[in-house]
Design an enzyme around this catalytic site. Structure first.
Site, mmCIF file in Angstrom:
data_model
loop_
_atom_site.group_PDB
_atom_site.id
_atom_site.type_symbol
_atom_site.label_atom_id
_atom_site.label_comp_id
_atom_site.label_asym_id
_atom_site.label_seq_id
_atom_site.Cartn_x
_atom_site.Cartn_y
_atom_site.Cartn_z
ATOM 1 N N HIS A 362 0.788 -1.232 0.000
ATOM 2 C CA HIS A 362 0.000 0.000 0.000
ATOM 3 C C HIS A 362 0.816 1.276 0.000
ATOM 4 O O HIS A 362 0.240 2.362 0.049
ATOM 5 C CB HIS A 362 -0.923 0.046 1.220
ATOM 6 C CG HIS A 362 -2.129 -0.829 1.097
ATOM 7 N ND1 HIS A 362 -3.297 -0.409 0.513
ATOM 8 C CD2 HIS A 362 -2.344 -2.098 1.467
ATOM 9 C CE1 HIS A 362 -4.191 -1.384 0.544
ATOM 10 N NE2 HIS A 362 -3.631 -2.430 1.118
ATOM 11 N N LYS A 553 -8.749 13.991 4.334
ATOM 12 C CA LYS A 553 -7.926 12.782 4.334
ATOM 13 C C LYS A 553 -6.959 12.907 5.497
ATOM 14 O O LYS A 553 -6.846 13.983 6.088
ATOM 15 C CB LYS A 553 -7.160 12.628 3.017
ATOM 16 C CG LYS A 553 -6.454 13.915 2.565
ATOM 17 C CD LYS A 553 -5.792 13.797 1.203
ATOM 18 C CE LYS A 553 -6.732 13.875 0.041
ATOM 19 N NZ LYS A 553 -6.665 12.730 -0.856
ATOM 20 N N ARG A 554 -6.235 11.828 5.831
ATOM 21 C CA ARG A 554 -5.235 11.945 6.887
ATOM 22 C C ARG A 554 -4.311 13.122 6.574
ATOM 23 O O ARG A 554 -4.035 13.423 5.422
ATOM 24 C CB ARG A 554 -4.398 10.656 6.980
ATOM 25 C CG ARG A 554 -5.105 9.513 7.652
ATOM 26 C CD ARG A 554 -4.252 8.262 7.658
ATOM 27 N NE ARG A 554 -3.917 7.875 6.305
ATOM 28 C CZ ARG A 554 -2.670 7.724 5.840
ATOM 29 N NH1 ARG A 554 -1.634 7.891 6.636
ATOM 30 N NH2 ARG A 554 -2.452 7.371 4.596
ATOM 31 N N LYS A 559 0.587 14.367 1.186
ATOM 32 C CA LYS A 559 -0.732 14.697 0.651
ATOM 33 C C LYS A 559 -0.880 16.213 0.416
ATOM 34 O O LYS A 559 -1.814 16.662 -0.228
ATOM 35 C CB LYS A 559 -1.824 14.195 1.593
ATOM 36 C CG LYS A 559 -1.927 12.649 1.633
ATOM 37 C CD LYS A 559 -2.965 12.202 2.643
ATOM 38 C CE LYS A 559 -3.122 10.701 2.783
ATOM 39 N NZ LYS A 559 -3.912 10.069 1.715
ATOM 40 N N THR A 665 -8.570 6.680 -2.536
ATOM 41 C CA THR A 665 -9.938 6.248 -2.804
ATOM 42 C C THR A 665 -10.892 7.403 -2.558
ATOM 43 O O THR A 665 -11.988 7.433 -3.115
ATOM 44 C CB THR A 665 -10.345 5.057 -1.909
ATOM 45 O OG1 THR A 665 -10.016 5.366 -0.556
ATOM 46 C CG2 THR A 665 -9.634 3.785 -2.341
ATOM 47 N N LYS A 669 -14.515 8.660 -4.521
ATOM 48 C CA LYS A 669 -15.797 8.989 -3.890
ATOM 49 C C LYS A 669 -16.282 10.365 -4.355
ATOM 50 O O LYS A 669 -17.462 10.560 -4.628
ATOM 51 C CB LYS A 669 -15.655 8.988 -2.366
ATOM 52 C CG LYS A 669 -15.212 7.662 -1.766
ATOM 53 C CD LYS A 669 -14.805 7.864 -0.299
ATOM 54 C CE LYS A 669 -14.038 6.670 0.240
ATOM 55 N NZ LYS A 669 -13.338 6.981 1.509
HETATM 56 C C1 LIG Z 1 -12.000 7.147 1.756
HETATM 57 C C2 LIG Z 1 -11.501 7.485 3.093
HETATM 58 C C3 LIG Z 1 -10.137 7.703 3.303
HETATM 59 C C4 LIG Z 1 -9.120 7.665 2.180
HETATM 60 O O1 LIG Z 1 -9.019 8.949 1.627
HETATM 61 P P1 LIG Z 1 -7.811 9.357 0.660
HETATM 62 O O2 LIG Z 1 -8.211 10.702 0.178
HETATM 63 O O3 LIG Z 1 -7.776 8.346 -0.427
HETATM 64 O O4 LIG Z 1 -6.589 9.385 1.481
HETATM 65 C C5 LIG Z 1 -9.697 8.030 4.564
HETATM 66 N N1 LIG Z 1 -10.560 8.135 5.589
HETATM 67 C C6 LIG Z 1 -11.877 7.944 5.433
HETATM 68 C C7 LIG Z 1 -12.770 8.093 6.602
HETATM 69 C C8 LIG Z 1 -12.398 7.605 4.188
HETATM 70 O O5 LIG Z 1 -13.703 7.401 4.055
#
Ligand SMILES: *Cc1c(COP(=O)(O)O)cnc(C)c1O
Length: 833
Positions: A362, A553-554, A559, A665, A669
């Site tokens: 990953h 995101k984190r 990022k 991911t 979304k």
């Molecule tokens: C989808 C999701 C992530 C992943 O987000 P990225 O933008 O791909 O880092 C992290 N946390 C939550 C709660 C999510 O639903």
């Protein structure tokens, strides 16, 4: 600590109305609407669980038949993280109970929304990796593959994030405070897990005599399909003491000593990521990883034998998938079980292990590849260390036999890192013991075999494949965005829930002005809802007609949330310079929304959260902007908050340094929910752009190869500053305390980091990012064109369902034919590993 988690939930009931009524009555008397919502949640969960348990029984029967016919293997998906979120809405949809419950609640003057909101998130994960595992279970159920997800039942998941004086404050996330109405305890199902001790010789074999034992107890969380009655199972292990309290010690009044075993076992369940800055924290983490692996594999073996499977068929009927390196002890443990407990030969055991195991990588960040000191193995897992040594010996001997490998190469390939303190390379173990290793997006998989796993890929090119991530359209479209779902149903039919490829039918409708306006109406309603949430959680008032520019995101340097903040400051300065807009056409009003947790030991990430609050305070209160720029940080990001934010986004910020985000991911979304992406040529952004048409995204920034070139020439971030007056002004404002007047030097460290090294090339991409943001503004001023682009984005997202991802894993990795191929490969001479 009172442990509510071990209290069994009320027995599952079958009919909603009476249960709901009595439960609500009791709650109402006890106090208030919140209590009533919680009571209704418990009652509804209990009814759903009854239905789920019946489906579970039927699924096990069906799975057995599939396995016996040889048409499938059972998939065991081992993951330290499952970011499940809430369960009620999903269960209601799967069971077809949403309307019934809604009507029943209305009679009690409650709204379904309130009840759904009363459920705490099951946040047994950190970010994308854990959410992927949760989406996978949904799709495993949907596709009807015999499957178990395996994880740990953490008492306090990750942590709950609060904001105090603009800084992150962490507290335990007490998700089980009101019990756990979804878990199905399996009191008969428990295994003993050993640690420490010594290894003795016994006959021709070796036997481990652990010095410490804990018990792993199973709690099942049933994950339903939405089409058909089949389910998948998330089986979570909870450790408890294998031995009772030390009674003599208790009698001597040594209470702490008497309960020591209990406490040690309990600690295994406390949190997802023990702070690994201390030795005790690291030991705890390794023990957690072994607990997961040992309990899950014992469970697999017991089931296999109980179903009449023979040992030598174990790999033909069972797949063991390692979600990242955290469960990479699995091959060593499976070898131990087969060799020591079942008396199989090394060759037979190894062949079975390689048939069973597969591994997903990953991340390319070298610092994220786990290694454990040999010394820790000697103390905690001595028999596993022996087995790892032997795997290594045989692997390296075979290489030497083949010839053409020098000592330098052997040192690189070895499972043991001999530089400095000797360490076990967990990723190497996972690769050597697996028949397939996959990356999670095309670029990531390519870089994986060119960089971190180059030397293994040269040995076994066919072992390495790509399977691009996805998300489940049930949660991330149907449930989180009912307005858009209804619009899609009306215009392209309901089939997209099951076959997301159906979204492609929107392409021909993208120019339809009426559909565009309907899409905008849905978006506006979602934005109003989010605006209300922002007001409630932060007190900030935002304009639902402004462009919602979102990065959630984190928090991590790669990022590049900091690049986003540099844009906010640049925009702020430009708005003050030219109130009528740089082209005289005014400023497109924007609300910039951030959310995300910073790992508790990650100081730079926490500093970025701090800076965002400082900038927000200044910008949000500057009357000269007339509300045309707002910055919001929403605390405690998680699945449920994501479900609220994403459907309300106009712009999705996916701005990682090219080559660093494995897939992402979140990006998927957003696009599925009709946001446009501003993004770099990184991770799955690339495949999204190709599917949608790159002209319908705002792509910017240097690509991976260009960054490599820049680095090779000797990247000097200070040159960027010298050449770009706007950038210089932004950095000067931050570094000089313009946003932290009470403590002018507060953010100097962040700016110095950029000037001295800028490891993630923020400054190199800054100008192009600003240019892309201008293109965003311009398009947003043309609502019809913006809506058409949104429709084209949705239309292109059909390939990003986890249904597609899981179908690929099945075909390329888990199918019985893949296991048979391993056996054939093993029969060929001259093959290392
Ligand atoms: C989808 C999701 C992530 C992943 O987000 P990225 O933008 O791909 O880092 C992290 N946390 C939550 C709660 C999510 O639903």
């Amino acid at each position: 600590m009172t442990d509510t988690s071990t209290v069994s939930p009320a027995p599952a009931s079958t009919s909603l109305a009476p249960l709901l009524q009595s439960s609500l009555e009791a709650q109402r008397q006890a106090g208030g609407r919140d209590a009533a919502a919680l009571g209704a949640l418990r009652a509804a969960a209990s009814v759903c669980r009854g239905g789920l348990e019946r489906r579970w029984e039927a699924t096990q029967q069906r799975d057995r038949a599939q396995l016996e016919s040889g048409s499938a293997r059972r998939v065991h998906y081992l993951s330290m993280e499952f970011l499940m979120g809430r369960a009620l809405g999903n269960a209601l949809d799967a069971l077809g109970l949403r309307q019934t419950l809604s009507d029943e609640l209305a009679r009690q003057s409650l709204e379904l929304g309130q009840v759904i909101e009363a459920e705490p998130d099951a946040a047994l994960g950190n970010g994308g990796l854990g959410r992927l595992a949760a989406c996978f279970l949904d799709s495993l159920a949907e596709l009807g593959l015999p499957s178990f997800g395996y994880g740990l039942r953490y008492r306090y998941g990750m942590f709950a994030q609060g904001i105090r004086d603009g800084a992150q404050a962490e507290r335990p996330d007490d998700w089980l405070a009101h019990g756990d109405p979804w878990s199905v305890p399996r009191p008969g199902l428990h295994y003993t897990i050993g640690f420490g001790g010594r290894v003795v010789t016994e006959g021709h074999g070796r036997r481990w005599e652990p010095s410490e034992r804990v018990r792993a107890e199973a709690f099942d969380f049933i994950v339903p399909a939405h089409h058909g009655e089949q389910v998948s199972t998330l089986r979570l292990w909870q450790a408890s003491a294998a031995e009772p309290i030390d009674f003599p010690a208790l009698c001597r009044g040594e209470i702490a000593a008497a309960g020591q075993h209990q406490l040690q076992a309990d600690a295994l369940n406390w949190v997802l990521y023990p702070d690994d800055s201390t030795e005790a924290g690291r030991v705890l983490r390794l023990k957690q990883e072994y607990l997961l692996v040992a309990a899950s594999l014992q469970d697999l073996l017991a089931r296999h034998l109980e179903e009449g499977g023979r040992l030598h068929e174990l790999g033909l009927r069972n797949a063991v998938h390692l979600n990242d390196t955290h469960p990479a002890l699995a091959p060593a443990e499976l070898m131990r079980l087969l060799l020591d407990e079942h008396g199989l030969s090394w060759d037979e055991s190894w062949s079975i292990t390689r048939q069973a195991c597969s591994y997903t990588n990953h991340t390319l960040m070298p610092e994220a590849l786990e290694t454990w000191p040999v010394r820790m193995f000697e103390t905690l897992l001595p028999r596993h260390l022996e087995i790892i040594y032997e795997i290594n010996q045989r692997f390296l001997d075979a290489l030497r036999e083949q010839g053409g490998v020098d000592d330098a190469r052997i040192r690189v390939l070895s499972l043991i890192d001999e530089r400095g303190e000797r360490r076990v390379r967990m990723a190497a173990l996972a690769i050597v013991a697996s028949h397939k290793v996959n990356g999670v997006a095309a670029l990531h998989s390519k870089l994986m075999v060119e960089t971190i796993f180059r030397d293994y890929a040269a040995l076994w090119p066919e072992r390495f494949i790509n399977v691009t991530n996805g998300v489940t359209p049930r949660r991330w479209l149907a449930q989180c965005n009912p307005g858009l779902a209804a619009l899609l149903d009306q215009r392209i039919g309901e089939g997209w829930r099951r076959d997301l490829g159906e979204l492609d039918r929107l392409r021909g409708l993208a120019g339809d002005a009426e559909l565009g306006r309907a899409l905008q109406a849905v978006k506006r309603a979602n934005k109003l809802r989010l605006a209300e949430r922002i007001r409630r959680d932060t007190g900030i008032v935002v304009d639902a007609d402004s462009l919602f520019d979102v990065q959630v995101k984190r928090i991590h340097e790669y990022k590049r949330q900091l690049l986003n903040l540099l844009h906010v400051v640049a925009r702020y300065q430009a708005m003050l310079d030219a109130p009528e807009g740089e082209d005289g056409r005014g400023w497109t009003p924007r609300t910039v929304i951030l959310a995300g947790k910073a790992a508790s030991a990650y100081q730079t990430a926490k500093q970025i959260i701090r800076l965002s609050h400082d900038i927000a305070r200044v910008v949000n209160s500057d009357a000269r902007l007339q509300g045309r720029l707002k910055l919001v940080f929403l605390p405690n990001y998680g699945v449920s908050l994501a479900e609220r934010i994403i459907p309300a986004a106009d712009l999705s910020e996916q701005i990682s340094t090219a080559g660093t985000e494995a897939s992402g991911t979140g990006n998927m979304k957003f696009a599925m929910n009709g946001a446009l992406t501003i993004g770099t040529w990184d991770g799955a952004n690339i495949e999204m752009a190709e599917a949608i048409g790159p002209e319908h995204l705002f792509v910017f920034g240097r690509r991976t190869e260009q960054l490599a070139e820049l680095a090779a020439l000797g990247y000097d971030p200070r040159l960027q500053v010298e050449e770009q007056p706007r950038l210089r002004r932004v950095l000067e404002a931050i570094a000089s305390g313009a946003f932290s007047p009470g403590e002018p030097l507060r953010h100097r460290g962040l700016v110095d980091g950029l000037l001295q090294r800028d490891r993630y090339f923020l400054l190199a991409d800054f100008a192009d990012y600003l240019a892309a943001q201008q293109r965003v503004d311009a398009l947003y001023r043309e609502p019809a064109a913006w809506a058409e682009a949104c429709l084209r984005n949705i239309a292109g997202m059909g390939g990003f369902s986890t249904d597609r991802t899981i179908a690929e894993y099945q075909r390329e990795i888990w199918a019985p034919a893949q296991a048979r191929a391993v056996r054939e490969e093993a029969l060929q001479p001259r093959h290392a590993g």
